[in-house]
Every structure is written in C-alpha cells, then in structure tokens.
Design an enzyme around this catalytic site. Sequence first.
Site, PDB file in Angstrom:
ATOM      1  N   LYS A 263     -10.549  -0.614  10.656  1.00 53.29           N
ATOM      2  CA  LYS A 263     -10.739  -2.020   9.895  1.00 53.29           C
ATOM      3  C   LYS A 263     -10.959  -3.182  10.751  1.00 53.29           C
ATOM      4  O   LYS A 263     -11.190  -4.307  10.394  1.00 53.29           O
ATOM      5  CB  LYS A 263      -9.688  -2.287   8.866  1.00 53.29           C
TER       6      LYS A 263
ATOM      7  N   ASP B 132       3.124  -4.313   7.970  1.00 54.01           N
ATOM      8  CA  ASP B 132       2.141  -3.556   7.947  1.00 54.01           C
ATOM      9  C   ASP B 132       0.793  -4.721   8.097  1.00 54.01           C
ATOM     10  O   ASP B 132       0.374  -5.551   7.325  1.00 54.01           O
ATOM     11  CB  ASP B 132       1.983  -2.805   6.664  1.00 54.01           C
TER      12      ASP B 132
ATOM     13  N   GLN C  74      -4.376  -5.094   7.071  1.00 53.20           N
ATOM     14  CA  GLN C  74      -5.496  -6.136   6.610  1.00 53.20           C
ATOM     15  C   GLN C  74      -5.503  -7.447   7.138  1.00 53.20           C
ATOM     16  O   GLN C  74      -6.069  -8.363   6.738  1.00 53.20           O
ATOM     17  CB  GLN C  74      -5.302  -6.100   5.137  1.00 53.20           C
TER      18      GLN C  74
ATOM     19  N   CYS D  96      -4.866   2.455  -3.554  1.00 51.27           N
ATOM     20  CA  CYS D  96      -3.488   3.102  -3.284  1.00 51.27           C
ATOM     21  C   CYS D  96      -2.426   1.949  -3.233  1.00 51.27           C
ATOM     22  O   CYS D  96      -1.521   1.795  -2.385  1.00 51.27           O
ATOM     23  CB  CYS D  96      -3.710   3.414  -1.617  1.00 51.27           C
TER      24      CYS D  96
ATOM     25  N   HIS E 239       0.952  -1.329  -0.124  1.00 47.97           N
ATOM     26  CA  HIS E 239      -0.028   0.139  -0.077  1.00 47.97           C
ATOM     27  C   HIS E 239       0.925   1.058  -0.008  1.00 47.97           C
ATOM     28  O   HIS E 239       1.979   1.094   0.532  1.00 47.97           O
ATOM     29  CB  HIS E 239      -0.851   0.082   1.279  1.00 47.97           C
TER      30      HIS E 239
END
Length: 408
Positions: free
Chosen positions: A228, A202, A205, A366, A125
């Site tokens: 999220k 990261d 998700q 993104c 991302h």
Amino acid sequence: MLTDVKIAKLREDFPVLSEQVNGHPLVYFDNAATSQRPKAVIDAMNHFYFHDNANVHRGIHALSERATHDYELARSKVQQFIGAADASEIIFTRGTTESINLVAQTYGKATLKAGDEILISHMEHHANIVPWQMLCEQTGALLKIIPINHAGELVLDNITTLIHARTKIVALTHVSNSLGTINDISSIIQQAHAVGAKVLIDGAQAVPHMSVSVRALDCDFYCFSGHKLYGPTGIGILYGKAELLKHMPPYQGGGSMIKTVSFEKTTYQDSPYRFEAGTPAIAEAIGLGAAIDYVNHIGLDVMAAHEHALLDYATTQILTIPGLTIIGQAAHKASILSFIMDGIHPHDISTIVDKYGVAIRAGHHCTMPTMVFYQVAATARASFAFYNTFKEVDIFVDALKNAREIFS
Ligand code: C6P
C-alpha cells in the site's frame, strides 16, 4: 505543492498508469487495496535478481554478502521512515495481517490469561479482529469493542469503562480502510499505558498518507504492508519496542531464527532474527526500501496535501449525484471515499465505472462489523493516491452519473 505538470511527470514513473482499460485510459482509484509501483521499485527488485541474487545471513560469498547488505539496508530505511529507535525493532513479515497474528500468537499467547481483556474498535479490518478472537479462544481472554458514531468516529466518552486494569492489549487502526477516518490514537495510547496495557496500531492505511513516528506515538507495536506504500506485495513490517521483543517467544521455528540446535534444546536469536524464520522475501524487502526512498524524495506531506485536495473535490462532486450517500464522514479523513447509491448495488457501480476505465473497490472491504453498523452489505470505495488527478475525478463522477441514469 504538486502542480499538474509535476503530477504528469511523476505519473511517468508508474508504467501501469498508462494502461488502457475497456478502451479508456486507466483511472486507478483502488489505492487503499494496493497502490501502484514506481519503476524505481521494479528496477531495484530486478537489479537484485540480475546482479545480487543469493540467500541472506548464510553465505560467506560475495553475492550473499551483497544480498545481506541490501536486505539490512532496507530494514534501516524502514527504521528511519517510522522513527524507530533501533533497526532490531523492525521485523519483516508478509504484511499487516501477519504482523498482527505474530503479536497475538507470541506476546498475546505468552501474557494473556482468562478474564483479561483485549480492546479493539468497531471500525477494524478483519486482520485486526480475527487474530484477537483466536487468541481469546486460546486463552479465555475477552474481546471488547470501542463503539463508533454515524460519522465514523470512535466514541470515546466512556473510554474509562473500556480501558481499565483488566485491559491488557489495545489494538486499533490508525486509519480506517472502509471509512477513511484518521483516529486520534495518541490519547488512547496514553490512557492504555496508564493502566499497563500494551498498544498495537494497524498502520496499513496510515503510512502511505502521513508521516508516522512510533517513538512520538509511544505505541508498543505498529504494523503496515509494503504494497500500500508503493512497494511490493508479500512484505510488511512489524515494529515492536525492543524491551517487549526481547521477552517475546518466537513465532515460527526453523532456519535463521536459532543460535544453537540440538535434539535436547534449541536456543534462539535476538530480535529481529528470532521472528524471521526461514528464507525471507529478500527482493521484496529491497523493493520496500526503494519505495521508501521514492516516497521520501517526493515528501509525504506534499503527497498528503494533494490527496486531501482530491478527497475534498471528489466529495463535493459526488454529492451532486441524486441518491448518493457517503459512508464515513469523520472530521479527519485520509483519501478514502466510501459511498452507496439508492437502487444500485456497489458491485454494479464498480462494474459500470470499470467500463469507463475507472478502478474502484466494491464490497465489505474486510470490515463486516462496520458494514453491519451502517446496515449495508457493501459500499463502493474510491481511494486516491498522489498520482491521481482532478481530471480523473471528473471522469469518475461522469461514470457515476451514467450509472445513475442506467438504473433510474
Ligand atoms: N486492506 C483494502 O482494500 P494485508 O492484506 O495484510 O496487506 O493488509 C490487511 C489490512 C489490515 N488493516 C487495514 C486497515 C487494511 O486496510 C488492510 C488491507 C485492503 O482495504 C485489502 S482488504
């Protein structure tokens, strides 16, 4: 297992899921962009504003003590949720983006020099690309890229040519937001450590879909966003190993992050407060704590099993539509389904399915370099949460078939 009856009951926890959109019941398949909030989260934030609202770590009065207690309790919940050794390793930020920028501008800026290398992957991302590019411009470090294959998996055959003595930071997504790929980060973390590099993951998700133990992974930094994970916007987490945080300079200066201030010299608090300048997002932190309680109550494994079943079903169903190609077909995927359709722009796909009440995302998500790899400008993306149903998938697939008809 989440039965239909159980899901119907759980859906009642999410007020927005009973909205009508364009005359149809809302089908919310944009969970990777932001998930919906259960009442428990909204109530926790309302309760704070109704009963406890005060600033944290400042007042000696009852309300401030209550606010501070609840804010710190939220930190402990996050600590347990991701298996960190100590609450001081949990820093509240505005989200994944700010967490990555924080590491780049503190740890990165303090340690990198010209010629050092930062390794990311082709499926990142922008939040895990741009902060490192900025750091490279500031320090003369070089950005290196792990390639991906057509299935949307990392190509690790020549990884030793990418991870070597000059590699100082490896920054990787745990789960790709535009492809759904779940990366096997453990082995990369080990290889990075073998050459003395630090690893940032990261997890934006990942945390909504799988249980994560930062200690088992042995990563140095781990980032995610509250919104999220069924929590509020404006709150996120940076986990960092205590040993690293101890030596990192502050990110921003101001109130709360200092021990003493004089015009000649200022001394700083220890972690996490050194990295939380100014009044934090108190209600949002409390809301995130409530979201974690909610997720723990259902069980991430139970949620993930249902999401996988939805992904498998939706994958099979949409492949019956002529001219539809799935972008991202990794062997291990989270519940993200990106696709393109011959002759229909993803924005048009999104607009048409919206007429049937179905919310999906269309765009580059993104991840422009990923789009360039697949030679597409954009994809349409459906992303599922535990509260979605097989019936909703059917409505979505019918809406796609209508789009196909309109454009043929
Ligand atoms: N992805 C999506 O629709 P923030 O905006 O800071 O909460 O999260 C940024 C971010 C970082 N990494 C990954 C893997 C992400 O998916 C995101 C956010 C959203 O896919 C908005 S672009």
